[in-house]
Design a protein around this motif. Structure first.
Motif, PDB file in Angstrom:
ATOM      1  N   GLY A 142       0.800  -1.207   0.000  1.00 47.36           N
ATOM      2  CA  GLY A 142       0.000   0.000   0.000  1.00 47.36           C
ATOM      3  C   GLY A 142       0.832   1.257   0.000  1.00 47.36           C
ATOM      4  N   ALA A 143       0.137   2.388  -0.049  1.00 42.52           N
ATOM      5  CA  ALA A 143       0.785   3.688  -0.134  1.00 42.52           C
ATOM      6  C   ALA A 143       1.368   4.113   1.209  1.00 42.52           C
ATOM      7  CB  ALA A 143      -0.207   4.738  -0.618  1.00 42.52           C
ATOM      8  N   VAL A 144       2.429   4.918   1.131  1.00 45.65           N
ATOM      9  CA  VAL A 144       3.030   5.545   2.304  1.00 45.65           C
ATOM     10  C   VAL A 144       2.992   7.050   2.074  1.00 45.65           C
ATOM     11  CG1 VAL A 144       5.100   5.780   3.724  1.00 45.65           C
ATOM     12  CG2 VAL A 144       4.540   3.568   2.689  1.00 45.65           C
ATOM     13  N   ASP A 145       2.330   7.766   2.937  1.00 47.74           N
ATOM     14  CA  ASP A 145       2.110   9.207   2.764  1.00 47.74           C
ATOM     15  C   ASP A 145       1.497   9.518   1.398  1.00 47.74           C
ATOM     16  OD1 ASP A 145       3.067   9.636   5.278  1.00 47.74           O
ATOM     17  OD2 ASP A 145       4.791  10.846   4.682  1.00 47.74           O
ATOM     18  N   GLY A 146       0.571   8.664   0.976  1.00 47.65           N
ATOM     19  CA  GLY A 146      -0.156   8.905  -0.267  1.00 47.65           C
ATOM     20  C   GLY A 146       0.512   8.423  -1.530  1.00 47.65           C
ATOM     21  N   SER A 147       1.710   7.853  -1.437  1.00 43.75           N
ATOM     22  CA  SER A 147       2.426   7.389  -2.625  1.00 43.75           C
ATOM     23  C   SER A 147       2.848   5.939  -2.460  1.00 43.75           C
ATOM     24  CB  SER A 147       3.669   8.244  -2.876  1.00 43.75           C
ATOM     25  OG  SER A 147       3.321   9.595  -3.087  1.00 43.75           O
ATOM     26  N   PRO A 148       2.647   5.088  -3.472  1.00 42.82           N
ATOM     27  CA  PRO A 148       3.102   3.701  -3.399  1.00 42.82           C
ATOM     28  C   PRO A 148       4.623   3.627  -3.374  1.00 42.82           C
ATOM     29  CG  PRO A 148       2.372   4.218  -5.608  1.00 42.82           C
ATOM     30  CD  PRO A 148       2.012   5.396  -4.770  1.00 42.82           C
ATOM     31  N   MET A 149       5.131   2.561  -2.799  1.00 40.99           N
ATOM     32  CA  MET A 149       6.576   2.365  -2.733  1.00 40.99           C
ATOM     33  C   MET A 149       7.089   1.568  -3.926  1.00 40.99           C
ATOM     34  SD  MET A 149       7.895   1.633   1.132  1.00 40.99           S
ATOM     35  CE  MET A 149       7.178  -0.010   1.241  1.00 40.99           C
ATOM     36  N   ASN A 150       8.371   1.754  -4.226  1.00 42.50           N
ATOM     37  CA  ASN A 150       9.167   0.832  -5.043  1.00 42.50           C
ATOM     38  C   ASN A 150      10.302   0.335  -4.150  1.00 42.50           C
ATOM     39  OD1 ASN A 150       8.552   2.944  -7.792  1.00 42.50           O
ATOM     40  ND2 ASN A 150       7.925   0.808  -7.718  1.00 42.50           N
ATOM     41  N   PRO A 151      10.005  -0.606  -3.236  1.00 42.52           N
ATOM     42  CA  PRO A 151      11.015  -1.030  -2.266  1.00 42.52           C
ATOM     43  C   PRO A 151      12.150  -1.790  -2.931  1.00 42.52           C
ATOM     44  CG  PRO A 151       9.096  -2.456  -2.141  1.00 42.52           C
ATOM     45  CD  PRO A 151       8.752  -1.364  -3.104  1.00 42.52           C
ATOM     46  N   ASP A 152      13.361  -1.342  -2.707  1.00 37.92           N
ATOM     47  CA  ASP A 152      14.519  -1.961  -3.347  1.00 37.92           C
ATOM     48  C   ASP A 152      15.305  -2.816  -2.354  1.00 37.92           C
ATOM     49  OD1 ASP A 152      16.820  -2.591  -4.813  1.00 37.92           O
ATOM     50  OD2 ASP A 152      16.712  -0.734  -5.958  1.00 37.92           O
ATOM     51  N   ASP A 153      15.940  -2.184  -1.374  1.00 36.43           N
ATOM     52  CA  ASP A 153      16.698  -2.907  -0.359  1.00 36.43           C
ATOM     53  C   ASP A 153      16.107  -2.618   1.010  1.00 36.43           C
ATOM     54  OD1 ASP A 153      18.244  -3.675  -2.454  1.00 36.43           O
ATOM     55  OD2 ASP A 153      20.114  -2.828  -1.723  1.00 36.43           O
ATOM     56  N   LEU A 154      16.539  -3.406   2.004  1.00 38.98           N
ATOM     57  CA  LEU A 154      16.040  -3.189   3.366  1.00 38.98           C
ATOM     58  C   LEU A 154      17.118  -3.487   4.396  1.00 38.98           C
ATOM     59  CD1 LEU A 154      15.360  -6.189   4.783  1.00 38.98           C
ATOM     60  CD2 LEU A 154      13.480  -6.118   3.177  1.00 38.98           C
ATOM     61  N   ALA A 155      16.907  -2.927   5.580  1.00 44.95           N
ATOM     62  CA  ALA A 155      17.786  -3.162   6.718  1.00 44.95           C
ATOM     63  C   ALA A 155      16.934  -3.262   7.973  1.00 44.95           C
ATOM     64  CB  ALA A 155      18.799  -2.027   6.863  1.00 44.95           C
ATOM     65  N   PHE A 156      17.374  -4.077   8.929  1.00 44.89           N
ATOM     66  CA  PHE A 156      16.672  -4.215  10.208  1.00 44.89           C
ATOM     67  C   PHE A 156      17.484  -3.553  11.310  1.00 44.89           C
ATOM     68  CE2 PHE A 156      14.762  -7.828   7.972  1.00 44.89           C
ATOM     69  CZ  PHE A 156      13.439  -7.741   8.380  1.00 44.89           C
ATOM     70  N   ASP A 157      16.789  -2.869  12.235  1.00 43.34           N
ATOM     71  CA  ASP A 157      17.471  -2.442  13.445  1.00 43.34           C
ATOM     72  C   ASP A 157      17.493  -3.606  14.432  1.00 43.34           C
ATOM     73  OD1 ASP A 157      14.990  -2.500  14.783  1.00 43.34           O
ATOM     74  OD2 ASP A 157      14.728  -0.330  14.734  1.00 43.34           O
ATOM     75  N   GLU A 158      18.056  -3.389  15.604  1.00 43.23           N
ATOM     76  CA  GLU A 158      18.238  -4.483  16.549  1.00 43.23           C
ATOM     77  C   GLU A 158      16.920  -4.995  17.127  1.00 43.23           C
ATOM     78  OE1 GLU A 158      22.385  -3.907  18.751  1.00 43.23           O
ATOM     79  OE2 GLU A 158      21.268  -2.010  18.642  1.00 43.23           O
ATOM     80  N   ASP A 159      15.859  -4.193  17.039  1.00 42.69           N
ATOM     81  CA  ASP A 159      14.554  -4.597  17.546  1.00 42.69           C
ATOM     82  C   ASP A 159      13.665  -5.225  16.481  1.00 42.69           C
ATOM     83  OD1 ASP A 159      15.073  -3.681  20.152  1.00 42.69           O
ATOM     84  OD2 ASP A 159      14.550  -1.629  19.566  1.00 42.69           O
ATOM     85  N   GLY A 160      14.159  -5.269  15.226  1.00 43.84           N
ATOM     86  CA  GLY A 160      13.389  -5.895  14.161  1.00 43.84           C
ATOM     87  C   GLY A 160      12.537  -4.953  13.340  1.00 43.84           C
ATOM     88  N   ASN A 161      12.663  -3.634  13.541  1.00 47.50           N
ATOM     89  CA  ASN A 161      11.975  -2.680  12.681  1.00 47.50           C
ATOM     90  C   ASN A 161      12.701  -2.591  11.341  1.00 47.50           C
ATOM     91  OD1 ASN A 161      10.075  -1.741  14.807  1.00 47.50           O
ATOM     92  ND2 ASN A 161      11.950  -0.981  15.750  1.00 47.50           N
ATOM     93  N   LEU A 162      11.943  -2.360  10.272  1.00 46.03           N
ATOM     94  CA  LEU A 162      12.496  -2.356   8.919  1.00 46.03           C
ATOM     95  C   LEU A 162      12.758  -0.928   8.445  1.00 46.03           C
ATOM     96  CD1 LEU A 162      10.420  -4.907   9.133  1.00 46.03           C
ATOM     97  CD2 LEU A 162      10.785  -5.040   6.668  1.00 46.03           C
ATOM     98  N   TYR A 163      13.857  -0.769   7.703  1.00 44.96           N
ATOM     99  CA  TYR A 163      14.194   0.487   7.046  1.00 44.96           C
ATOM    100  C   TYR A 163      14.386   0.173   5.566  1.00 44.96           C
ATOM    101  CZ  TYR A 163      14.811   2.211  11.774  1.00 44.96           C
ATOM    102  OH  TYR A 163      14.585   2.559  13.083  1.00 44.96           O
ATOM    103  N   VAL A 164      13.574   0.791   4.726  1.00 47.67           N
ATOM    104  CA  VAL A 164      13.472   0.401   3.318  1.00 47.67           C
ATOM    105  C   VAL A 164      13.930   1.538   2.417  1.00 47.67           C
ATOM    106  CG1 VAL A 164      11.903  -0.433   1.529  1.00 47.67           C
ATOM    107  CG2 VAL A 164      11.485  -1.036   3.925  1.00 47.67           C
ATOM    108  N   SER A 165      14.737   1.197   1.406  1.00 51.15           N
ATOM    109  CA  SER A 165      15.069   2.177   0.372  1.00 51.15           C
ATOM    110  C   SER A 165      13.966   2.146  -0.676  1.00 51.15           C
ATOM    111  CB  SER A 165      16.428   1.852  -0.263  1.00 51.15           C
ATOM    112  OG  SER A 165      16.420   0.594  -0.902  1.00 51.15           O
ATOM    113  N   ASP A 166      13.240   3.256  -0.779  1.00 56.55           N
ATOM    114  CA  ASP A 166      12.126   3.380  -1.705  1.00 56.55           C
ATOM    115  C   ASP A 166      12.620   4.113  -2.944  1.00 56.55           C
ATOM    116  OD1 ASP A 166       9.710   3.692  -2.974  1.00 56.55           O
ATOM    117  OD2 ASP A 166       8.858   5.088  -1.512  1.00 56.55           O
ATOM    118  N   SER A 167      12.783   3.363  -4.029  1.00 56.89           N
ATOM    119  CA  SER A 167      13.453   3.889  -5.220  1.00 56.89           C
ATOM    120  C   SER A 167      12.487   4.599  -6.164  1.00 56.89           C
ATOM    121  CB  SER A 167      14.167   2.746  -5.953  1.00 56.89           C
ATOM    122  OG  SER A 167      15.091   3.249  -6.891  1.00 56.89           O
TER     123      SER A 167
END
Length: 334
Positions: A142-167
Motif C-alpha cells: 500500500g501507499a506511504v504518505d499517499g504514494s506507493p513504494m518501489n522497495p529496493d533494499d532493506l535493513a533491520f534495526d536491533e529490535d526488528g523494525n524495517l528500514y526500506v530504500s524506496d526507489s
C-alpha cells in the motif's frame, strides 16, 4: 500486474540495477580506480539467462543459521526459483521459493521473528517467508504518505523494525526517492527522508547509530543519523562515487565500519572506510566475459570470507574474496 507488464518492469530493473541508465556521475574526490585491488575468484555459476525475460540478475545474498547462502534472482519468471539456497562449499544450489508474481530485489532475515523478508519492487510490497521458503505472507503493502513504494533494499534495526530504500523517481529521473521505516508488526510506515536520487542500497553502520544510503541516479552515498526512537536526526552527503558508466547499487557494512558499495554497470565493488577514504576495489578477473554488474555482497559472520553476486549475459555468478574485516548482520542481505 499482467505478465507482459511484469516482464517490462523486470527488464527495467535488470538493465539499470533497479534504476535509470547513468546520465551523470559523482564529482567528489573518491575515485573507484586508485588504491588496493582485491581480485575475487569464481565460485560457481548459479543461474543462466532466462528465455522468458532474456536476463538474470542475482541480488540479496545472506547467510542463514545453517550457513547456507540465500540469493534472489530478480528476473526469474513464473515457475522458476526466485529464491535459492546455495551450499558454497559443495557448490550446489536448490530452489527455496518460486511464485508467479514477485520481482524480489533483496533478502534479509529479521532478528525479531527469524523469517526471511523480501522486497517486491514491482508490486510495492514486503513479503516474508519461513526459513525453509514456505508460508509466504505479505508483510506490508500500500501507499506511504499517499504514494506507493518501489522497495529496493532493506535493513533491520536491533529490535526488528524495517528500514526500506524506496526507489521512487527512477523512471522520471527525478529526486523522489525515500527512506521508509516500518515497525516490526507492519502496522505503521513513516518517511524518514525524501528527495533522494532513486534510493538503492541501505545498511546500518556497525553501531546501529545511522544508515548508509546509496542514491543510484546521483552516484553518491548519504548518511542518515538516527535518534533514539528511530527518527531522523540529521542527513548529509558522505561520499561521491566516480563510477563512470557504473552506478551505485546495494551497500553493506563490516565489523570495522567499512562501507561496501556495489556497482551496477561494472562487475566490481568499491570499499570505503567510515570517513570516506577509499580502501580497495573488489574486481573479478579481467578475463571474465559477459559480466556487467556486481549487485551485493555477503560476508560470513565472524569471518572475512565474502561472496559477491555478479550477473550479465554470461549468467548469474558467485565470486569470493577475503574482505578487509569480519562479517556482521550489516554485511548480510539487504
Amino acid at each position: 500486474m499482467r505478465p507482459l507488464a511484469l516482464i517490462a518492469t523486470i527488464g527495467t530493473l535488470a538493465l539499470t540495477g533497479c534504476g535509470l541508465p547513468a546520465h551523470e556521475t559523482g564529482s567528489g574526490a573518491h575515485s573507484a580506480n586508485p588504491g588496493k585491488v582485491i581480485r575475487a575468484h569464481e565460485v560457481m555459476r548459479l543461474t543462466e539467462v532466462h528465455e522468458e525475460t532474456g536476463m538474470t540478475l542475482l541480488e540479496g545474498p545472506v547467510f542463514d543459521e545453517d550457513g547456507q547462502l540465500i540469493v534472489v534472482d530478480v528476473t526469474a519468471p513464473a515457475g522458476e526459483p526466485k529464491v535459492l539456497s546455495v551450499d558454497v562449499r559443495k557448490k550446489t544450489s536448490r530452489a527455496l521459493h518460486a511464485d508467479g508474481r514477485g520481482a524480489y530485489t533483496s533478502a534479509q532475515f529479521s532478528p525479531y521473528d527469524g523469517r526471511l523478508y523480501l522486497t517486491d519492487f514491482a508490486h510495492g510490497e514486503i513479503v516474508s517467508l519461513a526459513p525453509d521458503g514456505g508460508d509466504p505472507r505479505t508483510f506490508f503493502s500500500g501507499a506511504v504518505d499517499g504514494s506507493p513504494m518501489n522497495p529496493d533494499d532493506l535493513a533491520f534495526d536491533e529490535d526488528g523494525n524495517l528500514y526500506v530504500s524506496d526507489s521512487r523517481g527512477l523512471t522520471e529521473g527525478q529526486d523522489r526517492g525515500r527512506v521508509v521505516r516500518i515497525d516490526r508488526e507492519g502496522r505503521e510506515a513513516t518517511v524518514l527522508a525524501d528527495g533522494l536520487g532513486a534510493t538503492n542500497g541501505i545498511s546500518f553502520d556497525e553501531d546501529f547509530r545511522g544508515l548508509w544510503i546509496s542514491e543510484l541516479t546521483r552516484n553518491r552515498i548519504s548518511y542518515l543519523r538516527l535518534g533514539d526512537a528511530g527518527e531522523t536526526a540529521s542527513r548529509h552527503t558522505a561520499v561521491h562515487v566516480d563510477g563512470g558508466i557504473a552506478q551505485t547499487d546495494s551497500i553493506a557494512v563490516d565489523a570495522a565500519g567499512n562501507i561496501y558499495q556495489a556497482l551496477h554497470g561494472r562487475p566490481a565493488m568499491v570499499v570505503y572506510d567510515r570517513n570516506g577514504g577509499h580502501l580497495a576495489t573488489i574486481e573479478v578477473p579481467a578475463g571474465a566475459k559477459g559480466l556487467e554488474s556486481a549487485t551485493n555482497v555477503a560476508i560470513r559472520p565472524g569471518e572475512r570470507t565474502a561472496y559477491l553476486t555478479v550477473s550479465g549475459p554470461a549468467g548469474g555468478y558467485l565470486y569470493a574474496f577475503e574482505a578487509p574485516a569480519k562479517g556482521i548482520r550489516q554485511s548480510n542481505g539487504g
